[in-house]
Design a protein around this motif. Structure first.
Motif, PDB file in Angstrom:
ATOM      1  N   ILE A   1      43.766  27.509  24.824  1.00 15.39           N
ATOM      2  CA  ILE A   1      44.515  28.680  24.393  1.00 15.39           C
ATOM      3  C   ILE A   1      43.553  29.791  24.026  1.00 15.39           C
ATOM      4  O   ILE A   1      42.680  29.622  23.173  1.00 15.39           O
ATOM      5  CB  ILE A   1      45.410  28.339  23.182  1.00 15.39           C
TER       6      ILE A   1
ATOM      7  N   PHE B   1      49.555  35.081  24.165  1.00 14.71           N
ATOM      8  CA  PHE B   1      48.469  34.107  24.262  1.00 14.71           C
ATOM      9  C   PHE B   1      48.353  33.641  25.702  1.00 14.71           C
ATOM     10  O   PHE B   1      49.358  33.480  26.391  1.00 14.71           O
ATOM     11  CB  PHE B   1      48.765  32.895  23.367  1.00 14.71           C
TER      12      PHE B   1
ATOM     13  N   VAL C   1      47.551  30.590  28.027  1.00 17.32           N
ATOM     14  CA  VAL C   1      47.528  29.134  27.915  1.00 17.32           C
ATOM     15  C   VAL C   1      47.147  28.548  29.275  1.00 17.32           C
ATOM     16  O   VAL C   1      47.784  28.846  30.283  1.00 17.32           O
ATOM     17  CB  VAL C   1      48.898  28.585  27.470  1.00 17.32           C
TER      18      VAL C   1
ATOM     19  N   LEU D   1      54.593  29.754  22.598  1.00 13.99           N
ATOM     20  CA  LEU D   1      53.448  28.894  22.306  1.00 13.99           C
ATOM     21  C   LEU D   1      53.871  27.765  21.366  1.00 13.99           C
ATOM     22  O   LEU D   1      53.501  26.611  21.571  1.00 13.99           O
ATOM     23  CB  LEU D   1      52.296  29.686  21.696  1.00 13.99           C
TER      24      LEU D   1
ATOM     25  N   MET E   1      40.550  25.851  21.478  1.00 13.60           N
ATOM     26  CA  MET E   1      40.596  27.287  21.223  1.00 13.60           C
ATOM     27  C   MET E   1      39.219  27.756  20.799  1.00 13.60           C
ATOM     28  O   MET E   1      38.428  26.967  20.288  1.00 13.60           O
ATOM     29  CB  MET E   1      41.575  27.604  20.084  1.00 13.60           C
TER      30      MET E   1
ATOM     31  N   SER F   1      42.622  30.738  14.737  1.00 14.47           N
ATOM     32  CA  SER F   1      42.555  29.422  15.391  1.00 14.47           C
ATOM     33  C   SER F   1      42.743  28.296  14.378  1.00 14.47           C
ATOM     34  O   SER F   1      43.240  27.230  14.727  1.00 14.47           O
ATOM     35  CB  SER F   1      41.233  29.245  16.138  1.00 14.47           C
TER      36      SER F   1
ATOM     37  N   TRP G   1      46.570  27.881  14.010  1.00 13.43           N
ATOM     38  CA  TRP G   1      47.126  27.192  15.174  1.00 13.43           C
ATOM     39  C   TRP G   1      46.588  25.773  15.294  1.00 13.43           C
ATOM     40  O   TRP G   1      47.288  24.875  15.768  1.00 13.43           O
ATOM     41  CB  TRP G   1      46.864  27.997  16.450  1.00 13.43           C
TER      42      TRP G   1
ATOM     43  N   ALA H   1      40.558  31.627  29.073  1.00 12.68           N
ATOM     44  CA  ALA H   1      41.289  30.373  28.859  1.00 12.68           C
ATOM     45  C   ALA H   1      40.708  29.253  29.718  1.00 12.68           C
ATOM     46  O   ALA H   1      40.539  28.126  29.248  1.00 12.68           O
ATOM     47  CB  ALA H   1      42.771  30.568  29.155  1.00 12.68           C
TER      48      ALA H   1
END
Length: 119
Positions: A9, A16, A18, A38, A52, A58, A61, A94
């Motif tokens: 991600i 974002f 992915v 997400l 990430m 981060s 997440w 990514a």
């Protein structure tokens, strides 16, 4: 999405990027998603590696993904940069994050735990 081994991600403010890769490193998909999407992807995805670049968001997440059973790898940006193969954009970043997460000698950043009363 059960074939996904690494979910890389690239974090941003509103959308974002992915990238899902298979066990061998082949890219299965690389798409832009919203914040709500997400969350849905992370909830519906079978436990996998979520990678990430390490930054302030981060950790948020990362905690979210860990609560859902995923293995989280936060990679310092300096270790991701050598894997960007073409011009720098979210899609290329990514894929680079996914490739860096496959490397055995990369040192990861530990996910910061929540401080009681602040979240």
């Amino acid at each position: 999405m059960t074939d996904v081994h690494i979910l890389a991600i690239d974090l941003a403010k509103r959308s974002f990027q992915v990238c899902g890769t298979a066990l061998g490193g082949a890219v299965l998909f690389n798409r832009m998603v919203s914040r709500a999407k997400l969350e849905t992807i992370l909830r519906e995805q079978a436990p996998c590696i979520v990678a990430m670049e390490a930054c302030a968001t981060s950790h948020f997440w990362g905690r979210f993904a860990e609560r859902l059973g995923h293995e989280v790898r936060l990679i310092p940006p300096i270790y991701v940069k050598p894997f960007v193969k073409r011009q720098k954009n979210d899609a290329a970043d990514a894929v680079a994050i996914a490739e860096a997460a496959l490397r055995p000698n990369i040192h990861y950043v530990a996910v910061k735990r929540e401080v009681a009363g602040l979240v």
